[in-house]
Design a protein around this motif. Structure first.
Motif, short mmCIF file in Angstrom:
data_model
loop_
_atom_site.label_atom_id
_atom_site.label_comp_id
_atom_site.label_asym_id
_atom_site.label_seq_id
_atom_site.Cartn_x
_atom_site.Cartn_y
_atom_site.Cartn_z
N LEU A 279 -1.58 -0.05 12.66
CA LEU A 279 -1.75 -0.02 11.20
C LEU A 279 -0.43 -0.33 10.49
CD1 LEU A 279 -4.22 2.96 10.64
CD2 LEU A 279 -4.64 0.53 10.28
N GLU A 283 0.15 -3.32 8.02
CA GLU A 283 0.65 -3.17 6.65
C GLU A 283 1.84 -4.08 6.38
OE1 GLU A 283 0.87 1.06 6.62
OE2 GLU A 283 -0.79 1.24 5.19
N LEU A 311 -6.53 -4.74 12.50
CA LEU A 311 -7.47 -3.81 11.87
C LEU A 311 -8.69 -3.59 12.76
CD1 LEU A 311 -7.32 -4.98 8.14
CD2 LEU A 311 -6.15 -3.05 9.22
N LYS A 326 -8.55 3.58 4.12
CA LYS A 326 -7.71 3.34 2.95
C LYS A 326 -7.38 1.84 2.84
CE LYS A 326 -5.34 6.13 0.03
NZ LYS A 326 -4.59 7.37 0.28
N ILE A 327 -6.96 1.28 3.96
CA ILE A 327 -6.59 -0.14 3.95
C ILE A 327 -7.81 -1.00 3.65
CG2 ILE A 327 -5.76 -2.05 5.38
CD1 ILE A 327 -3.88 -0.18 6.71
N ASN A 333 -8.93 -7.05 2.68
CA ASN A 333 -8.58 -6.61 4.03
C ASN A 333 -9.83 -6.46 4.89
OD1 ASN A 333 -5.97 -6.55 3.17
ND2 ASN A 333 -5.97 -4.34 2.75
#
Ligand SMILES: Nc1ncnc2c1ncn2[C@@H]1O[C@H](COP(=O)(O)OP(=O)(O)OP(=O)(O)O)[C@@H](O)[C@H]1O
Ligand SMILES: [Mg+2]
Length: 1024
Positions: A279, A283, A311, A326-327, A333
């Motif tokens: 992650l 990011e 991901l 959240k992402i 995304n």
């Protein structure tokens, strides 16, 4: 069909309805004629019809006759309703005035149900009353009509409420409730009409056919006609879990879960770290892809792919990761991830997909709910021997032993047994770890389950209902218990089981009703052969359905939900809020409390109380939060003045997996022409959208620049959501269908076994059957050890003699069998049991069977005849039951191992069928052999047993000692004769060891638990 064509020709539904309208007219005309009769004259119709119908045996003729009298019979019911108007009846201890005479659309629904259809009728259309029409008509046959409801409360309510009609007309009505004794149940089933839940009906069937050992213990009397209320809930939602009666398991590996827990925890932790790293990397790359200064990015496509893969890895490794959620809140995304996943799946061989998974320690598949250790994972858990977690290829291994240099058959057998044991042990270990991984990664506390009183209680994902007593199968429940550190309950073993589908297929005639069936019409037709007919409402429906409101996050969604509740509440409108889970209900309740809004929460835990709360949901200003099953079947009447402010508002906080459940919720308002409205709220974080929402929604949102806090509403979006729902519906249907295909195999086995059992239970003379079975086994054995050639040198007479003497107290020497063979002259009769045997073989069979019969006659002479008959019945039943339960267990294991093997090209179902067939064959042989073994090993009392053994003729006894006690002395060898009393005690020991349950009286006290395992005291069960 397009809308235009429908308008011109009418839908198929309309065309079918058209056929029924003339009947409605006939009913109404007939009813007008009935009005002048006295009450007694009206009642007399029932008795007259019953008398006539009782004489008809033939199924088709009966159906024909029922169709003939339908208009009259329905008219009688309608007329009875009219006569009841204003009368006070008591329903669930509350006085109530009868106020219903069926509307025409209700007559229409009744006709369709009589014809074996599912009638879709909206909430509040009075389906309870509709059912009374076909129920009355079919109950006239005296064959028993069952009305199936979703819970005990409704069963009791409806039997009392509708009972008014039946009783008025002279029929009897009963209800099956959870805590009734068998005696009470039998009385209820003997009524013309019986109400009850599907579980009660199904369990009674299992107890009657799979467990009862005598006729008096059986409570049902056949399966003629059932009408299933809320049929979608019962035949579709409930059908996911079969009915199971279980007892403690004899095969238990419960310690495994506690044993592997620390290891799995460290695995899960390591995986978490791994995923965190992915992650963080993702990011970083995302920042690179979308630099804050808006500068140009090189190689954007490669970056995007990289991010998507990272991901996807996390999704596979830690599907419930909050950081990931959240992402993914950013639809871009989510889009990258979905695209990466799609790419991986494009490759037929899935090389890349496989490689991606190998980046992890274990890989989860959220859709199929599977968890697998990867190679990396195997190295992690067992660095020295990664193969410890790989299943060996057993078939090849076994084959190698046979092909190997070892010539001693016994040693080869030992080697093979060891291989099998190793395989078994490994499979169990792998299974336990896989279940633990699932428990940790997919099952969340307070979502999938709750902990109450130190127990893991399942939360039904569709209804939000707690399901105490139900357990996940296959060790998953133990795994979750291990994870939560609560007591790990012993794995149970299935004693009897049936799927809801197969239970309802037992009925000669089946019909159903619900507010929502249309979307599942294919499944009803496919699996139950039930057509769906939509009945128009009595008054036009004026409900206003709003478009769905879509938000990016759950948080925003729920803020909007609370806002809408506040606004409408301020206007005095009652609001019914539907949620998909208990957790959501409770969270929303907390939010409302913070706002100072008074409300009720319903979690479908207490049916009566729930019905009362739901009944009040239409009062001015009421706010009721309910999981979507809660309160089904309870009428929501609008309070005074509520219609003027717009009626009941239904608010859905999430789209359910199935459109049907949403429609059910919507349907709770605007009953019988009332005003009302409905509105659904959706967020991209909802499970449905996450797992099945198409890329298109996300893309479209990207395009219009959907921002945090924005709300989106568009008819086009509704369609996209619906297509996501359709996808899930399809998926679930396939799963149910698959389950059923597997269960069909077992169902056939069950039918054979239950028929066998019932023959024994109902049979007058079990002894004949017992001797028949003995004879059948003897034939099998003679075939096994001899050939049809007249040349006897090939015969294995030694083995045959051994077998005979091992099973029966005979002691027949080889020489005598040979003598019998040589004296054989008669050929067996064609078509008889002996068909295909040579004259010599036939003679051998007869000789052995005759010897057994003679010995048995001696046994009989020492027994109390009545007691012996019971013992005989029991001998057979206990053999069937013990081996059948074993079979159930093995079939389960087979299914599991087929699942493991399912990687190859072969269709697992075909494999399963082939092996199951063979296993069943073996089962039947084993049952018969076991019965044979037990014929002489059970006695009604120890005294009778001793007497028998003492009096078996010496000549018969002398060689049999080895069989019964292990002694080797024989009269012919000139050694000492065994004393009969020695034989008895040795024999008794052998009995105790080999043939459980033992029927030698003194061992079981009258107040001890019955050895048959019924749970009852011995004196009340087999000792009666
Ligand atoms: N013919 C009738 N005349 C007057 N009232 C009726 C009639 N039929 C039904 N009702 C009333 O309609 C209400 C709803 O009936 P019922 O509960 O049977 O509906 P339902 O179709 O089963 O709804 P649900 O889908 O909620 O189970 C009850 O209050 C009942 O008294
Ligand atoms: Mg109902």
């Amino acid at each position: 069909m397009t809308g235009l064509i429908k308008m011109i020709f009418g839908s198929r539904n309309d065309r079918e309805l058209k056929k029924f309208w003339p009947l409605v007219k006939q009913i109404n005309d007939a009813e007008a004629g009935l009005q002048k009769l006295s009450d007694d004259e009206l009642r007399a119709r029932t008795a007259a019809w019953k008398g006539e119908l009782a004489k008809i045996e033939d199924k088709d003729e009966l159906a024909q006759k029922l169709n003939e009298i339908l208009p009259e019979a329905f008219a009688v019911v309608k007329n009875a309703c009219r006569r009841l108007l204003g009368q006070e009846i008591t329903v669930r201890a509350l006085p109530q005035k009868w106020d219903m005479v069926p509307f025409d659309v209700q007559l229409l629904g009744g006709i369709a149900q009589h014809l074996g259809k599912i009638t879709e009728m909206a909430t509040g259309e009075g389906k309870t009353l509709v059912a009374t029409l076909p129920v009355y008509l079919n109950a006239l046959t005296g064959r028993g009509v069952h009305v199936v409801t979703v819970n005990d409360y409704l069963a009791a309510r409806d039997s009392e409420w509708m009972g008014a009609i039946y009783k008025f007309l002279g029929l009897t009505v009963g209800v099956i409730l959870h805590d009734q004794s068998p005696r009470v149940r039998r009385e209820q089933y003997n009524c013309d009409i019986t109400y009850g839940t599907n579980a009660e009906f199904g369990f009674d069937y299992l107890r009657d056919n799979g467990m009862a050992t005598r006729k008096e213990e059986q409570v049902q009397r056949g399966h003629y006609f059932a009408i299933v209320d809320e049929v979608d809930s019962i035949l579709i939602d409930e059908a996911r879990t079969p009915l199971i009666i279980s007892g403690p398991s004899v095969h238990t590996f419960d310690e495994q879960y506690a044993q592997w827990k620390p290891l799995v925890e460290s695995l899960v932790r390591a995986q978490q770290q791994l995923c965190n790293r992915f992650l963080t990397d993702a990011e970083k790359l995302i920042k690179k892809l979308r630099p804050e200064d808006g500068s140009n990015v090189q190689d954007a496509a490669a970056l995007e792919h990289e991010i998507g893969l990272l991901l996807f890895r996390v999704k596979t490794g830690q599907p419930k990761s909050e950081a990931l959620m959240k992402i993914l809140e950013n639809p871009e995304n989510a889009g990258l991830m979905n695209r990466a996943e799609l790419d991986l799946h494009k490759d037929q061989k899935k090389v890349d997909l496989y490689r991606e998974k190998e980046e992890l320690l274990f890989a989860m598949d959220e859709k199929s709910q599977e968890a697998d250790l990867t190679e990396k994972g195997r190295n992690f858990v067992s660095p020295k021997d990664p193969e410890a977690f790989v299943l060996p290829d057993l078939t090849t291994q076994l084959h190698d032993v046979d092909a190997g240099p070892e010539t001693d058959a016994r040693k080869r057998m030992e080697a093979k047994t060891k291989l099998q044991a190793d395989f078994e042990a490994k499979a169990q270990k792998i299974h336990a770890i896989s279940q633990l991984l699932k428990a940790y990664s997919l099952y969340q506390l307070d979502v999938e389950y709750v902990i109450q009183e130190n127990k893991v209680i399942i939360v039904d994902q569709h209804t939000g209902r707690l399901m105490p007593g139900r357990r996940w199968s296959d060790g998953l429940h133990q795994a979750v218990e291990a994870k939560e550190g609560v007591a790990i309950e012993r794995e149970t073993q299935t004693l009897a089981t049936i799927t809801i589908q197969n239970y309802f297929r037992l009925y000669q005639k089946l019909a159903g009703m619900t507010g929502t069936a249309e979307t599942e019409a294919t499944e009803f037709l496919d699996i139950y052969k039930l057509g769906v007919l939509t009945i128009p409402t009595n008054k036009p429906n004026i409900r206003k359905d709003g478009h769905d409101s879509i938000y990016k996050t759950r948080r925003e969604k729920f803020n909007a939900v609370v806002k809408e509740i506040k606004e409408l509440h301020a206007k005095g409108r009652p609001i019914l809020v539907g949620t998909v889970s208990v957790e959501t209900s409770e969270m929303l309740s907390r939010m409302l409390k913070r706002e100072g809004l008074i409300h009720s929460v319903l979690n479908a835990k207490y049916h009566q109380q729930e019905a009362e709360i739901v009944a009040r949901a239409g009062q001015r200003g009421a706010v009721t939060i309910a999981t979507n099953m809660a309160g089904r079947g309870t009428d929501i009447k609008l309070g005074p003045g509520v219609a003027d402010v717009g009626g009941l508002h239904v608010l859905g906080t999430e789209r359910h997996e199935a459109r049907r459940i949403d429609r059910q919720l919507r349907g709770r308002c605007s009953r019988q022409g009332d005003p009302g409205s409905s509105h659904f709220f959706v967020s991209l974080e909802d499970d449905l959208m996450r797992l099945f929402g198409s890329d298109r929604i996300v893309k479209m949102m990207e395009k219009i620049g959907f921002e945090e806090g924005d709300e989106l509403k568009h008819p086009w979006l509704n369609r996209s959501i619906q297509s996501a729902q359709k996808k899930v519906e399809q998926h679930n249907f396939q799963i149910r269908k698959r389950t059923l295909e597997y269960d069909d195999v077992m169902n056939k086995h069950r039918q054979v076994i239950y028929d066998f059992r019932n023959d024994i239970i109902n049979g007058e003379d079990v002894r004949d059957r017992l001797m028949d079975i003995m004879e059948e086994v003897v034939v099998e054995k003679v075939l096994e050890f001899t050939t049809t050639d007249t040349e006897h040198s090939e015969w294995k007479l030694r083995q045959l003699a051994d077998w005979v003497n091992l099973n029966f107290p005979l002691g027949i020497p080889e020489a005598e069998i040979l003598k019998a063979a040589e004296s054989g002259k008669d050929e067996p009769v064609a078509g008889s049991l002996f068909d295909g045997l040579s004259a010599a073989q036939f003679a051998v069979c007869n000789f052995i069977s005759e010897s057994v019969r003679k010995a048995y006659d001696i046994k009989i002479s020492f027994e109390n005849p009545d007691a012996l008959r019971e013992v005989e019945r029991f001998t057979i039943l206990s053999a069937i039951d013990r081996l059948w339960q074993e079979h159930l267990y093995e079939m389960d294991s087979l299914r599991y191992s087929i699942g493991l093997r399912g990687y190859g090209q072969r269709d697992p179902l075909v494999e399963y069928k082939a092996e199951a067939f063979q296993m069943f064959d073996e089962l039947m042989v084993n049952v018969k052999t076991q019965i044979c073994n037990n014929i002489f090993r059970s006695a009604s009392s120890m005294a009778a047993f001793e007497n028998f053994l003492r009096n078996v003729p010496q000549q018969t006894l002398h060689q049999s000692v080895s069989a019964f006690g292990g002694g080797t002395t024989t009269a012919s060898s000139g050694g000492a004769q065994p004393k009969a009393s020695d034989v008895v005690s040795e024999a008794a020991a052998a009995v105790a060891e080999k043939a459980r349950p033992v029927r030698t009286g003194p061992k079981v006290g009258r107040n001890d638990p019955c050895p048959c395992g019924s749970g009852k005291k011995y004196k009340l069960c087999c000792g009666r």
